[in-house]
Design a protein around this motif. Structure first.
Motif, PDB file in Angstrom:
ATOM      1  N   UNK A 239       0.847  -1.192   0.000  1.00  0.00           N
ATOM      2  CA  UNK A 239       0.000   0.000   0.000  1.00  0.00           C
ATOM      3  C   UNK A 239       0.880   1.238   0.000  1.00  0.00           C
ATOM      4  N   UNK A 240       0.596   2.143  -0.903  1.00  0.00           N
ATOM      5  CA  UNK A 240       1.494   3.270  -1.129  1.00  0.00           C
ATOM      6  C   UNK A 240       1.025   4.529  -0.415  1.00  0.00           C
ATOM      7  N   UNK A 241       2.000   5.327  -0.037  1.00  0.00           N
ATOM      8  CA  UNK A 241       1.763   6.620   0.597  1.00  0.00           C
ATOM      9  C   UNK A 241       2.425   7.687  -0.265  1.00  0.00           C
ATOM     10  N   UNK A 242       1.669   8.700  -0.641  1.00  0.00           N
ATOM     11  CA  UNK A 242       2.205   9.817  -1.415  1.00  0.00           C
ATOM     12  C   UNK A 242       2.342  11.042  -0.523  1.00  0.00           C
ATOM     13  N   UNK A 243       3.410  11.792  -0.728  1.00  0.00           N
ATOM     14  CA  UNK A 243       3.601  13.073  -0.053  1.00  0.00           C
ATOM     15  C   UNK A 243       3.544  14.177  -1.099  1.00  0.00           C
ATOM     16  N   UNK A 244       2.774  15.224  -0.780  1.00  0.00           N
ATOM     17  CA  UNK A 244       2.594  16.345  -1.693  1.00  0.00           C
ATOM     18  C   UNK A 244       3.030  17.630  -1.012  1.00  0.00           C
ATOM     19  N   UNK A 245       3.591  18.533  -1.786  1.00  0.00           N
ATOM     20  CA  UNK A 245       3.925  19.862  -1.293  1.00  0.00           C
ATOM     21  C   UNK A 245       2.849  20.843  -1.748  1.00  0.00           C
ATOM     22  N   UNK A 246       2.272  21.530  -0.780  1.00  0.00           N
ATOM     23  CA  UNK A 246       1.244  22.533  -1.057  1.00  0.00           C
ATOM     24  C   UNK A 246       1.848  23.907  -0.772  1.00  0.00           C
ATOM     25  N   UNK A 247       2.153  24.701  -1.798  1.00  0.00           N
ATOM     26  CA  UNK A 247       2.745  26.022  -1.568  1.00  0.00           C
ATOM     27  C   UNK A 247       1.782  26.925  -0.796  1.00  0.00           C
ATOM     28  N   UNK A 248       2.257  27.493   0.283  1.00  0.00           N
ATOM     29  CA  UNK A 248       1.413  28.364   1.107  1.00  0.00           C
ATOM     30  C   UNK A 248       1.524  29.802   0.595  1.00  0.00           C
TER      31      UNK A 248
ATOM     32  N   UNK B 246       1.155  32.351   5.356  1.00  0.00           N
ATOM     33  CA  UNK B 246       0.796  32.518   3.950  1.00  0.00           C
ATOM     34  C   UNK B 246       1.745  33.557   3.365  1.00  0.00           C
ATOM     35  N   UNK B 247       2.407  33.187   2.281  1.00  0.00           N
ATOM     36  CA  UNK B 247       3.441  34.033   1.699  1.00  0.00           C
ATOM     37  C   UNK B 247       2.921  34.734   0.451  1.00  0.00           C
TER      38      UNK B 247
ATOM     39  N   UNK C 252      -3.037  30.738  -3.830  1.00  0.00           N
ATOM     40  CA  UNK C 252      -3.770  29.510  -3.523  1.00  0.00           C
ATOM     41  C   UNK C 252      -4.589  29.667  -2.249  1.00  0.00           C
ATOM     42  N   UNK C 253      -3.934  30.103  -1.167  1.00  0.00           N
ATOM     43  CA  UNK C 253      -4.590  30.102   0.142  1.00  0.00           C
ATOM     44  C   UNK C 253      -5.755  31.079   0.226  1.00  0.00           C
ATOM     45  N   UNK C 254      -5.696  32.190  -0.510  1.00  0.00           N
ATOM     46  CA  UNK C 254      -6.762  33.182  -0.461  1.00  0.00           C
ATOM     47  C   UNK C 254      -7.772  33.012  -1.591  1.00  0.00           C
ATOM     48  N   UNK C 255      -7.604  31.959  -2.361  1.00  0.00           N
ATOM     49  CA  UNK C 255      -8.536  31.707  -3.453  1.00  0.00           C
ATOM     50  C   UNK C 255      -9.814  31.066  -2.912  1.00  0.00           C
ATOM     51  N   UNK C 256     -10.979  31.472  -3.414  1.00  0.00           N
ATOM     52  CA  UNK C 256     -12.224  30.821  -2.979  1.00  0.00           C
ATOM     53  C   UNK C 256     -12.286  29.355  -3.395  1.00  0.00           C
ATOM     54  N   UNK C 257     -11.427  28.972  -4.328  1.00  0.00           N
ATOM     55  CA  UNK C 257     -11.403  27.583  -4.792  1.00  0.00           C
ATOM     56  C   UNK C 257     -10.310  26.760  -4.114  1.00  0.00           C
TER      57      UNK C 257
ATOM     58  N   UNK D  66       8.467  32.749  -9.795  1.00  0.00           N
ATOM     59  CA  UNK D  66       9.063  31.445  -9.535  1.00  0.00           C
ATOM     60  C   UNK D  66       8.224  30.591  -8.612  1.00  0.00           C
ATOM     61  N   UNK D  67       7.295  31.221  -7.892  1.00  0.00           N
ATOM     62  CA  UNK D  67       6.371  30.475  -7.048  1.00  0.00           C
ATOM     63  C   UNK D  67       5.028  30.373  -7.748  1.00  0.00           C
ATOM     64  N   UNK D  68       4.295  29.349  -7.410  1.00  0.00           N
ATOM     65  CA  UNK D  68       2.948  29.208  -7.956  1.00  0.00           C
ATOM     66  C   UNK D  68       2.097  28.521  -6.909  1.00  0.00           C
ATOM     67  N   UNK D  69       0.844  28.380  -7.209  1.00  0.00           N
ATOM     68  CA  UNK D  69      -0.039  27.662  -6.306  1.00  0.00           C
ATOM     69  C   UNK D  69      -0.170  26.200  -6.671  1.00  0.00           C
ATOM     70  N   UNK D  70       0.728  25.711  -7.514  1.00  0.00           N
ATOM     71  CA  UNK D  70       0.629  24.331  -7.976  1.00  0.00           C
ATOM     72  C   UNK D  70       1.047  23.353  -6.880  1.00  0.00           C
ATOM     73  N   UNK D  71       0.223  22.351  -6.671  1.00  0.00           N
ATOM     74  CA  UNK D  71       0.522  21.276  -5.726  1.00  0.00           C
ATOM     75  C   UNK D  71       1.288  20.196  -6.480  1.00  0.00           C
ATOM     76  N   UNK D  72       2.389  19.703  -5.890  1.00  0.00           N
ATOM     77  CA  UNK D  72       3.241  18.756  -6.612  1.00  0.00           C
ATOM     78  C   UNK D  72       3.666  17.615  -5.696  1.00  0.00           C
ATOM     79  N   UNK D  73       3.808  16.402  -6.248  1.00  0.00           N
ATOM     80  CA  UNK D  73       4.312  15.283  -5.443  1.00  0.00           C
ATOM     81  C   UNK D  73       5.785  15.487  -5.115  1.00  0.00           C
ATOM     82  N   UNK D  74       6.187  15.053  -3.919  1.00  0.00           N
ATOM     83  CA  UNK D  74       7.584  15.192  -3.523  1.00  0.00           C
ATOM     84  C   UNK D  74       8.208  13.855  -3.147  1.00  0.00           C
ATOM     85  N   UNK D  75       7.389  12.872  -2.748  1.00  0.00           N
ATOM     86  CA  UNK D  75       7.934  11.568  -2.355  1.00  0.00           C
ATOM     87  C   UNK D  75       6.823  10.531  -2.366  1.00  0.00           C
TER      88      UNK D  75
END
Length: 216
Positions: free
Chosen positions: A1-10, A43-44, A14-19, A49-58
């Motif tokens: 069973x696999x576990x994914x880790x994701x990085x969510x840029x703060x 929240x930065x 992204x954080x202030x978006x209604x979506x 160079x930064x975005x609100x894109x969520x990406x896998x890290x491990x």
């Protein structure tokens, strides 16, 4: 069973978006942090160079994560860290005998399949009824990094100069799948090292980029 880790840029885009798909989780984390007298999730401001894109890290298997947790508890409690082929009763005994110690560890006291680490420094994982009913205890990226640095020498890793981390998964892994990436070495602690490197990459990037680590 696999576990994914994701990085969510703060970042605010992204954080202030209604979506923002993480708005409820971040609100719960803010509440737990405030209850503990800590700063809320940072929240930065957007920068080039930064975005609100969520990406896998491990990515790694759940059982390999428990192998690493076992090694950490042995190391922390001053016991010999020995490799094993499978998790047996000694791991359960460790968790029972050192329950309080385990609950103070950001590495150990965390759900396998859910929950997050945030770039706020606090000594022990945070938990309240709302968190435990959802993604589980909230961890600190700083605290996770400290736990990883403690167990690293027992696994033959220099935490100041670790090997390169395995490549992250290309996309989401279902709960029933095994992690795609295999350990990079065939030593006695190959599984533990594989998970250590993935978690270390996640923690260092979380702190360097101002991101939240999310388990799935």
């Amino acid at each position: 069973m696999a576990c994914d880790l994701w990085l969510v840029p703060l970042v605010d885009v992204l954080c202030h978006s209604p979506d923002n798909p993480f708005s409820e989780e971040i609100a719960a984390y803010d509440s737990a942090l405030a209850e503990a007298g800590l700063p809320t999730v940072p929240v930065f401001s957007y920068m080039p160079g930064l975005s609100g894109d969520v990406a896998p890290v491990a990515g790694f298997d759940y059982d390999a994560l428990h192998f690493l947790r076992r090694a950490y508890l042995l190391r922390l409690c001053g016991l010999e860290v020995t490799p094993v082929d499978e998790l047996g009763g000694d791991y359960e005994q460790l968790l029972e005998m050192f329950e309080t110690t385990a609950q103070q560890s950001h590495l150990v006291w965390h759900y396998d399949h859910a929950g997050a680490y945030v770039p706020v420094d606090f000594p022990h994982p945070l938990a309240n009824d709302e968190l435990l009913a959802g993604g589980g205890p909230l961890g600190s990226s700083h605290g996770l990094l400290r736990d990883l640095e403690l167990v690293a020498p027992a696994l033959g890793i220099d935490p100041a100069n670790p090997p390169a981390a395995p490549a992250p998964p290309a996309g989401p892994t279902s709960l029933e799948e095994r992690a795609g990436a295999a350990p990079l070495d065939d030593g006695p602690f190959a599984r533990e090292r594989h998970v250590w490197l993935g978690l270390h990459a996640a923690a260092t990037r979380s702190l360097g980029q101002g991101s939240m680590i999310v388990f799935s």
